[in-house]
Every structure is written in C-alpha cells, then in structure tokens.
Scaffold this motif. Structure first.
Motif, PDB file in Angstrom:
ATOM      1  N   VAL A 167       0.861  -1.178   0.000  1.00 53.66           N
ATOM      2  CA  VAL A 167       0.000   0.000   0.000  1.00 53.66           C
ATOM      3  C   VAL A 167       0.902   1.234   0.000  1.00 53.66           C
ATOM      4  O   VAL A 167       2.082   1.163   0.357  1.00 53.66           O
ATOM      5  CB  VAL A 167      -0.946   0.035   1.227  1.00 53.66           C
ATOM      6  CG1 VAL A 167      -1.904  -1.145   1.204  1.00 53.66           C
ATOM      7  CG2 VAL A 167      -0.161   0.050   2.525  1.00 53.66           C
ATOM      8  N   ALA A 168       0.332   2.357  -0.386  1.00 53.00           N
ATOM      9  CA  ALA A 168       1.078   3.619  -0.355  1.00 53.00           C
ATOM     10  C   ALA A 168       1.380   3.989   1.096  1.00 53.00           C
ATOM     11  O   ALA A 168       0.628   3.655   2.006  1.00 53.00           O
ATOM     12  CB  ALA A 168       0.261   4.720  -1.020  1.00 53.00           C
TER      13      ALA A 168
ATOM     14  N   MET B  66       9.203  -3.808   1.554  1.00 51.93           N
ATOM     15  CA  MET B  66       9.174  -2.419   1.113  1.00 51.93           C
ATOM     16  C   MET B  66       9.825  -2.322  -0.247  1.00 51.93           C
ATOM     17  O   MET B  66      10.885  -2.916  -0.482  1.00 51.93           O
ATOM     18  CB  MET B  66       9.915  -1.530   2.108  1.00 51.93           C
ATOM     19  CG  MET B  66       9.925  -0.063   1.739  1.00 51.93           C
ATOM     20  SD  MET B  66      10.768   0.903   3.011  1.00 51.93           S
ATOM     21  CE  MET B  66      11.268   2.314   2.040  1.00 51.93           C
ATOM     22  N   SER B  67       9.194  -1.558  -1.150  1.00 48.75           N
ATOM     23  CA  SER B  67       9.751  -1.348  -2.483  1.00 48.75           C
ATOM     24  C   SER B  67      10.893  -0.331  -2.420  1.00 48.75           C
ATOM     25  O   SER B  67      11.141   0.286  -1.380  1.00 48.75           O
ATOM     26  CB  SER B  67       8.659  -0.845  -3.430  1.00 48.75           C
ATOM     27  OG  SER B  67       8.282   0.479  -3.072  1.00 48.75           O
TER      28      SER B  67
ATOM     29  N   GLY C 143       4.186  -3.335   2.717  1.00 53.04           N
ATOM     30  CA  GLY C 143       3.109  -4.195   3.161  1.00 53.04           C
ATOM     31  C   GLY C 143       3.636  -5.275   4.079  1.00 53.04           C
ATOM     32  O   GLY C 143       4.848  -5.477   4.190  1.00 53.04           O
ATOM     33  N   TYR C 144       2.714  -5.935   4.739  1.00 50.98           N
ATOM     34  CA  TYR C 144       3.118  -7.023   5.626  1.00 50.98           C
ATOM     35  C   TYR C 144       2.087  -8.133   5.574  1.00 50.98           C
ATOM     36  O   TYR C 144       0.960  -7.960   5.141  1.00 50.98           O
ATOM     37  CB  TYR C 144       3.315  -6.535   7.068  1.00 50.98           C
ATOM     38  CG  TYR C 144       2.033  -6.176   7.780  1.00 50.98           C
ATOM     39  CD1 TYR C 144       1.405  -7.102   8.604  1.00 50.98           C
ATOM     40  CD2 TYR C 144       1.460  -4.930   7.627  1.00 50.98           C
ATOM     41  CE1 TYR C 144       0.227  -6.788   9.261  1.00 50.98           C
ATOM     42  CE2 TYR C 144       0.292  -4.597   8.289  1.00 50.98           C
ATOM     43  CZ  TYR C 144      -0.325  -5.533   9.090  1.00 50.98           C
ATOM     44  OH  TYR C 144      -1.478  -5.221   9.740  1.00 50.98           O
ATOM     45  N   ARG C 145       2.526  -9.283   6.042  1.00 52.52           N
ATOM     46  CA  ARG C 145       1.668 -10.459   6.119  1.00 52.52           C
ATOM     47  C   ARG C 145       1.932 -11.126   7.454  1.00 52.52           C
ATOM     48  O   ARG C 145       3.036 -11.600   7.713  1.00 52.52           O
ATOM     49  CB  ARG C 145       2.006 -11.403   4.961  1.00 52.52           C
ATOM     50  CG  ARG C 145       1.188 -12.643   4.859  1.00 52.52           C
ATOM     51  CD  ARG C 145      -0.116 -12.354   4.102  1.00 52.52           C
ATOM     52  NE  ARG C 145      -0.870 -13.561   3.934  1.00 52.52           N
ATOM     53  CZ  ARG C 145      -0.869 -14.295   2.836  1.00 52.52           C
ATOM     54  NH1 ARG C 145      -0.149 -13.965   1.792  1.00 52.52           N
ATOM     55  NH2 ARG C 145      -1.605 -15.381   2.786  1.00 52.52           N
ATOM     56  N   GLU C 146       0.955 -11.083   8.351  1.00 53.38           N
ATOM     57  CA  GLU C 146       1.111 -11.694   9.665  1.00 53.38           C
ATOM     58  C   GLU C 146       1.117 -13.211   9.522  1.00 53.38           C
ATOM     59  O   GLU C 146       0.298 -13.785   8.809  1.00 53.38           O
ATOM     60  CB  GLU C 146      -0.041 -11.256  10.571  1.00 53.38           C
ATOM     61  CG  GLU C 146       0.152 -11.668  12.003  1.00 53.38           C
ATOM     62  CD  GLU C 146      -0.945 -11.115  12.888  1.00 53.38           C
ATOM     63  OE1 GLU C 146      -1.852 -11.912  13.233  1.00 53.38           O
ATOM     64  OE2 GLU C 146      -0.901  -9.924  13.225  1.00 53.38           O
ATOM     65  N   LEU C 147       2.057 -13.860  10.228  1.00 57.96           N
ATOM     66  CA  LEU C 147       2.142 -15.320  10.203  1.00 57.96           C
ATOM     67  C   LEU C 147       1.554 -15.953  11.447  1.00 57.96           C
ATOM     68  O   LEU C 147       1.041 -17.064  11.405  1.00 57.96           O
ATOM     69  CB  LEU C 147       3.600 -15.765  10.044  1.00 57.96           C
ATOM     70  CG  LEU C 147       4.294 -15.338   8.763  1.00 57.96           C
ATOM     71  CD1 LEU C 147       5.742 -15.797   8.784  1.00 57.96           C
ATOM     72  CD2 LEU C 147       3.569 -15.870   7.551  1.00 57.96           C
TER      73      LEU C 147
END
Length: 122
Positions: free
Chosen positions: A21-22, A55-56, A38-42
């Motif tokens: 996301v921005a 992060m880009s 962005g992130y992805r919770e595990l």
C-alpha cells in the motif's frame, strides 16, 4: 486467506504474497522517491508477533516498535536518528542481516532493492 497462516508446517517466506500500500503522509521523506510497503502476519509465539514485511525501492520514515528481524532479500540502509536517548547510527542491510530495533526509535529507511524481512515484534 486469514491474516494468521502459520499453524504447523512450512511457509515459503521468500515466495509468500505481500500486498503493498502507499505510505501514509507521516512516513514520506521529503525529497526522496516514495515507496510502498506491506506485511503479512504469520502468527504469534507467546507475546511476539511474527510476520513478513516488504518495502519497495524508495524511502520512508518511521517510529519503531520493539522488534527483531532477519533480512530475507534486498538491500537497504536504515538510519537511526538521534532522539529519545538513542544515538544516531546507520545500518546497511543485506540478506542475512539480523537487527534489533527498540520501541520509540525514529528511523529513515532507504531501500535500493526491494527489501523483505521476517519480523518478531515484542
């Protein structure tokens, strides 16, 4: 897919989809190329949250939480700004870097190659 995906078994952390996301206005660094993140919770381990963050290319600033992380891919420089009892320092991140950040640290992230890390927040 639910936010917490790791129960028992294996997750390919380098291939797991992370939606970017921005950045919020407070994270944009004036004069620098804006990035997305962005992130992805595990899941959790005790009180620690575990996930993947990406992060880009570009720059952002942040106020950190208590965290350990391991860089899985990419390259970046993290500037820890002198504030709230923390001395200024610069960290160069490459795959395999293990870092400890403390709550309240003010940081500036400059990513030169999309950065992916697995994090453990306390």
């Amino acid at each position: 897919m639910p936010g917490r995906i790791l129960q028992a078994g294996i997750v390919q952390a380098d291939a797991l989809e992370v939606k970017h996301v921005a950045l919020g206005d407070e994270q944009v660094v004036a004069g620098q190329a804006s990035a997305t993140a962005g992130y992805r919770e595990l899941g959790t381990l005790g009180d620690a949250g575990i996930g993947i963050w990406e992060m880009s290319r570009g720059a952002m600033q942040d106020i950190e939480a208590d965290e350990y992380f391991v860089v899985l891919a990419g390259c970046a420089t993290v500037q820890i700004l002198e504030t709230e009892g923390f001395g200024a320092q610069e960290l160069v991140l490459v795959p395999g870097s293990v870092v400890r950040l403390h709550a309240g640290m003010r940081t500036r992230w400059i990513v030169t190659e999309t950065l992916r890390k697995i994090y453990f927040t306390l």
